[in-house]
Design a protein around this motif. Structure first.
Motif, mmCIF file in Angstrom:
data_model
loop_
_atom_site.group_PDB
_atom_site.id
_atom_site.type_symbol
_atom_site.label_atom_id
_atom_site.label_comp_id
_atom_site.label_asym_id
_atom_site.label_seq_id
_atom_site.Cartn_x
_atom_site.Cartn_y
_atom_site.Cartn_z
ATOM 1 N N THR A 214 -2.465 -3.101 7.385
ATOM 2 C CA THR A 214 -2.642 -2.947 5.939
ATOM 3 C C THR A 214 -3.751 -3.878 5.489
ATOM 4 O O THR A 214 -4.433 -4.511 6.313
ATOM 5 N N ASN A 215 -3.952 -3.992 4.167
ATOM 6 C CA ASN A 215 -4.927 -4.939 3.603
ATOM 7 C C ASN A 215 -4.283 -6.288 3.347
ATOM 8 O O ASN A 215 -3.088 -6.379 3.031
ATOM 9 N N PRO A 337 -4.211 4.953 5.320
ATOM 10 C CA PRO A 337 -5.258 5.474 6.199
ATOM 11 C C PRO A 337 -6.171 6.470 5.495
ATOM 12 O O PRO A 337 -5.749 7.229 4.615
ATOM 13 N N VAL A 348 -9.536 2.278 6.624
ATOM 14 C CA VAL A 348 -8.415 1.721 5.859
ATOM 15 C C VAL A 348 -8.828 1.680 4.394
ATOM 16 O O VAL A 348 -9.777 0.972 4.021
ATOM 17 N N THR A 350 -9.316 0.585 0.870
ATOM 18 C CA THR A 350 -9.303 -0.817 0.463
ATOM 19 C C THR A 350 -9.591 -1.034 -1.008
ATOM 20 O O THR A 350 -8.955 -1.866 -1.661
#
Length: 473
Positions: A214-215, A337, A348, A350
């Motif tokens: 994840t971020n 995703p 990813v 963001t």
């Protein structure tokens, strides 16, 4: 013995000189002393300019002058009175005594019944005959119309009609639908709750042992608050506590881990270096808390340097080398995703450029080829080492040069050993054109520690080429 009034003594000479009467004055108050030779005052005529400005207009005798611009009020004209004005014309006037108007009867009388109508002799025989003929014609005409509509018009209701909602068994699903079917179980929702607030983001499973990418800005609050609750919600609504394996504020990436979850679906990873502008992509995530949300679009640009600065919600301080897409990316999509048409993760999700709190078709994702080395390092050791050349720079753009101007060079750094000075403007690094400080940050970070790279810089109106070897930060 006779008594006499006391006699006052005459005043002294100096007192008499001050308080005594003048010579020739006998009374208590002195009159006005007018010298005999004083001339009588004469009033001189006024100056011509003053006389013109302040004198009365010709013909005016009033004490106060009237306003020359005032509009006089119109005088009321009295109504003509023929008795007092012999020259007035003749005219009609209302009568002296009102005349009452005659009124007709207001009672309509009793209504006629059948007996009075037929046998009372109050209606002509030919009127009765006419009414009978009209009634007969209306009945005949109505019967003919009813007979015709009964034979021609179709009935409105039927017991033989049965609606069938089944569709033919054909594979007509769209490409986006097939991608969603293949990837939906590998996408998760990530929730962070503190004592005062909560937030959500997205992620995807990269290993059957429970690792999730994840971020960093999705889980920053959980990392900085030991009492925060961090949970992962799977496709089937199962909630599982998660732990932070590692995170990297310079790339805005993080890895989580869940335990004791069976039958995990792992995401398929693609090759972001093969992306083409215009290629179709699908963004998966939980925007604004709405999980299992899908948006689609195209790749609108690649290699876009996008800065992510720290704020009240996150400690991320990164510049990402982003894939730009017009697929809607809103808050909550972060960490989810970005998929190609083969259901492979190529980025990813963001960040998104937004006005008024909504997507405007400018979303950014970190390429998967840059994500996996960071994720592997975090899974292996929980930290990441980045290349560094030991300078700080700022964007410069003027009529002479575009690039990243060096503001500071660390002593003993690779830049110092390569001969870089303050004020130099880097215009190319490791094969990438540099038009600002963000592009230089991305170019340095995507190089390899210990591998020499070539760069070009501008100094005093001339371009120079050099070689520099990044080291670990």
């Amino acid at each position: 013995m006779p008594v006499s009034a006391p006699r006052s003594e005459p005043p002294a000479a100096d007192v008499a000189a001050v308080f005594g009467r003048p010579d020739g004055v006998q009374g208590s108050f002195a009159g006005e002393h007018v010298p005999a030779d004083r001339p009588e005052p004469r009033v001189a005529p006024p100056d011509a300019v003053l006389a013109e400005a302040f004198s009365k207009p010709a013909g005016v005798t009033d004490t106060l002058q009237r306003d020359p611009y005032a509009v006089p009020e119109p005088e009321e004209t009295p109504e003509p009175d023929p008795w007092r004005d012999p020259d007035s014309t003749a005219s009609m006037s209302r009568p002296a005594v009102p005349v009452p108007m005659p009124t007709g009867p207001t009672d309509r009388g009793p209504k006629l019944g059948i007996r009075e109508l037929l046998f009372g002799g109050r209606v002509q025989w030919w009127a009765l005959a006419t009414l009978g003929i009209l009634a007969l014609l209306v009945g005949v005409f109505g019967g003919l119309i009813g007979r015709w509509t009964a034979e021609v018009a179709t009935p409105l209701h039927s017991n033989s009609v049965q609606l069938d909602g089944s569709a033919p068994d054909t594979d007509a699903s769209s490409n986006v639908a097939r991608v969603v079917q293949a990837a939906q179980k590998s996408v998760v929702t990530i929730e962070v709750r503190t004592a005062v607030e909560g937030a959500s983001g997205s992620g995807f499973i990269v290993d059957k042992s429970g690792y999730i990418v994840t971020n960093n800005h999705v889980i920053s609050k959980a990392a900085n608050d030991s009492k925060a609750k961090l949970e992962v919600v799977f496709f089937d609504r199962q909630r599982v506590p998660a732990r932070i394996v590692g995170r990297d504020i310079k790339t805005d990436l993080a890895v989580l881990k869940v335990d004791d979850v069976a039958d995990l679906t792992v995401s398929k990873l693609g090759d972001s270096d093969k992306l083409q502008i215009g290629q179709e992509v699908i963004a998966f995530g939980s925007p604004l808390g709405f999980d299992k949300t899908v948006t689609s679009g195209i790749v609108s640009a690649t290699g876009r340097a996008v800065p992510l600065r720290p704020d009240a919600e996150s400690d991320t301080d990164a510049v990402i080398n982003a894939i730009q897409t017009d697929a809607a990316i809103n808050p909550g999509n972060s960490g989810g995703p970005l998929l190609n048409d083969d259901a492979q993760v190529i980025g990813v999700n963001t960040a998104g450029a937004m006005t008024g709190g909504g997507s405007i078709g400018l979303g950014f994702a970190i390429p998967i080829n840059e994500v996996m080395p960071i994720a592997n390092a975090l899974i292996k050791s929980g930290k990441v080492n980045h290349p560094s050349i030991g300078i700080t720079a700022a964007t410069v753009r003027n009529d002479r040069i575009y690039g990243a101007q060096v503001r500071d060079v660390a002593d003993g750094s690779p830049a110092s050993r390569a001969g870089v000075r303050e004020g130099d403007v880097v215009t190319r690094f490791n094969g990438h054109a540099i038009e600002g400080a963000d592009e230089l940050t991305v170019a340095v970070r995507t190089s390899k520690i210990g591998d020499a790279v070539k760069f070009t810089y501008w100094r005093d109106g001339r371009y120079f080429d050099g070689e520099i070897t990044p080291v670990s930060d």
